[in-house]
Design an enzyme around this catalytic site. Structure first.
Site, PDB file in Angstrom:
ATOM      1  CE  LYS A 149      -0.579  -0.137   9.771  1.00 42.55           C
ATOM      2  NZ  LYS A 149       0.069  -1.587   9.358  1.00 42.55           N
TER       3      LYS A 149
HETATM    4  N1  PMP Z   1      -1.565  -7.242   8.885  1.00 44.38           N
HETATM    5  C1  PMP Z   1      -0.578  -6.478   9.128  1.00 44.38           C
HETATM    6  C2  PMP Z   1       0.073  -7.154  10.227  1.00 44.38           C
HETATM    7  C3  PMP Z   1      -0.062  -5.389   8.665  1.00 44.38           C
HETATM    8  O1  PMP Z   1       1.064  -4.706   9.190  1.00 44.38           O
HETATM    9  C4  PMP Z   1      -0.734  -4.813   7.430  1.00 44.38           C
HETATM   10  C5  PMP Z   1      -0.425  -3.523   6.834  1.00 44.38           C
HETATM   11  N2  PMP Z   1       0.827  -3.726   6.085  1.00 44.38           N
HETATM   12  C6  PMP Z   1      -1.946  -5.845   6.956  1.00 44.38           C
HETATM   13  C7  PMP Z   1      -2.502  -6.648   7.570  1.00 44.38           C
HETATM   14  C8  PMP Z   1      -2.743  -5.071   5.636  1.00 44.38           C
HETATM   15  O2  PMP Z   1      -3.328  -3.971   6.174  1.00 44.38           O
HETATM   16  P1  PMP Z   1      -3.868  -2.996   5.186  1.00 44.38           P
HETATM   17  O3  PMP Z   1      -4.461  -3.279   3.943  1.00 44.38           O
HETATM   18  O4  PMP Z   1      -4.570  -1.811   6.096  1.00 44.38           O
HETATM   19  O5  PMP Z   1      -2.643  -2.489   4.664  1.00 44.38           O
END
Ligand code: PMP
Length: 292
Positions: A149
């Site tokens: 991330k």
């Molecule tokens: N994929 C991407 C590219 C993201 O940026 C996010 C977070 N907004 C998610 C999936 C979902 O992840 P999470 O459930 O940890 O928020």
């Protein structure tokens, strides 16, 4: 608003970074987006683990322990008096020179913002989302793994720019082999013949915290299987139901992809059950912000 910045709490107006910070110059850094519900921080340990894993993957040493990071996060929420909200944790490579060499950056920058959240309209959950397939392909793990991330979100931003003027609520991204990876800011699931399925991590997607919670709820509370594999657009067009998951979106039904209705064209039964189970779980779980 009080911001945590490199070990101190400062007013929003004082929370300034150097223009030589490599987070800004190169998108060199990592982050997390976390929800607080009902006086508790949702899946805090999972988010902190992913933050440190993302940092590890890019050889960034976060200059504080996980325990201190957890405490700093909780204290940031406390100082802003929030019970519900959205927390952003950011760690950048820190201040360097204009060259991209990260070795010149001596100390990573750490900041934490705790804010209120603008929720998705209830109509989106009632009627479902219409989405389109983006032509921008998800980053390949051979270049930069979408599991990281990182502060460099241009891949997702370029894909979401394709939504402009289309009326679509989200965009589905494929990997470079044409397999379904994830949405621009959410993970993606379909339901086929009573089985809930989602792209396997190797396809190239963020390992969503909401995704993991949903997979647990399906297995533990609904007693059903979740399959992780390789899926094409054909699988989505012909699915019985579809939904996406993310920290902001939670579990949201998807009723149309590229002008084709998915299933009945209304939010599916399993999706509705999961939305409810997820909301109940979010209200009752999490790390208390204000211990009695
Ligand atoms: N994929 C991407 C590219 C993201 O940026 C996010 C977070 N907004 C998610 C999936 C979902 O992840 P999470 O459930 O940890 O928020």
């Amino acid at each position: 608003m009080q911001i945590y910045l490199d070990g101190e709490f400062v007013a929003e107006e004082e929370a300034k970074l150097s223009v030589f910070d490599h987070g800004l110059l190169y998108g060199d850094g990592v982050f997390e987006g976390i929800r607080a519900y009902n006086g508790r921080v949702f899946e805090l340990e999972g988010h902190i683990k992913r933050l440190y894993d993302s940092a590890k993957a890019i050889a960034l040493d976060i200059p504080m322990s996980r325990t201190d990071m957890i405490e700093a996060t909780l204290e940031t929420v406390r100082r802003n008096g929030l019970e519900d909200g959205y927390i952003r944790l950011v760690v950048t490579r820190g201040v360097g020179d204009l060259g991209l060499n990260p070795v010149k950056c001596e100390k990573p920058t750490v900041f934490i913002i705790a804010a209120t959240i603008r929720l998705y309209a209830e109509k989106m959950y009632r009627d479902g989302l219409k989405i389109i397939t983006c032509s921008t392909r998800r980053n390949t793990p051979q270049a930069i793994d979408p599991a990281v991330k990182s502060l460099n979100y241009l891949n997702n931003i370029l894909a979401s720019l394709e939504l402009r003027g289309t009326g679509a609520h989200e965009g589905l991204m494929l990997n470079t082999d044409g397999y379904v990876a994830e949405c621009t800011a959410d993970n993606f699931f379909i339901v086929r013949d009573g089985c809930i399925v989602t792209p396997a991590p190797g396809v190239g997607a963020l390992r969503g915290i909401t995704r993991a919670v949903v997979m647990n709820l399906v297995r533990e509370e609904m007693g059903r299987e979740v399959e992780e594999g390789l899926y094409t657009l054909y699988d989505v067009y012909t699915a019985d139901e579809a939904f996406l998951t993310g920290t902001a979106a939670e579990v949201a039904p998807v009723v149309e992809l590229d002008g084709r209705s998915i299933g009945s064209g209304r939010p599916g039964e399993m999706t509705l059950e999961l939305m409810e189970r997820f909301r109940a779980y979010a209200q009752r779980s999490g790390t208390p912000i204000y211990p009695d």
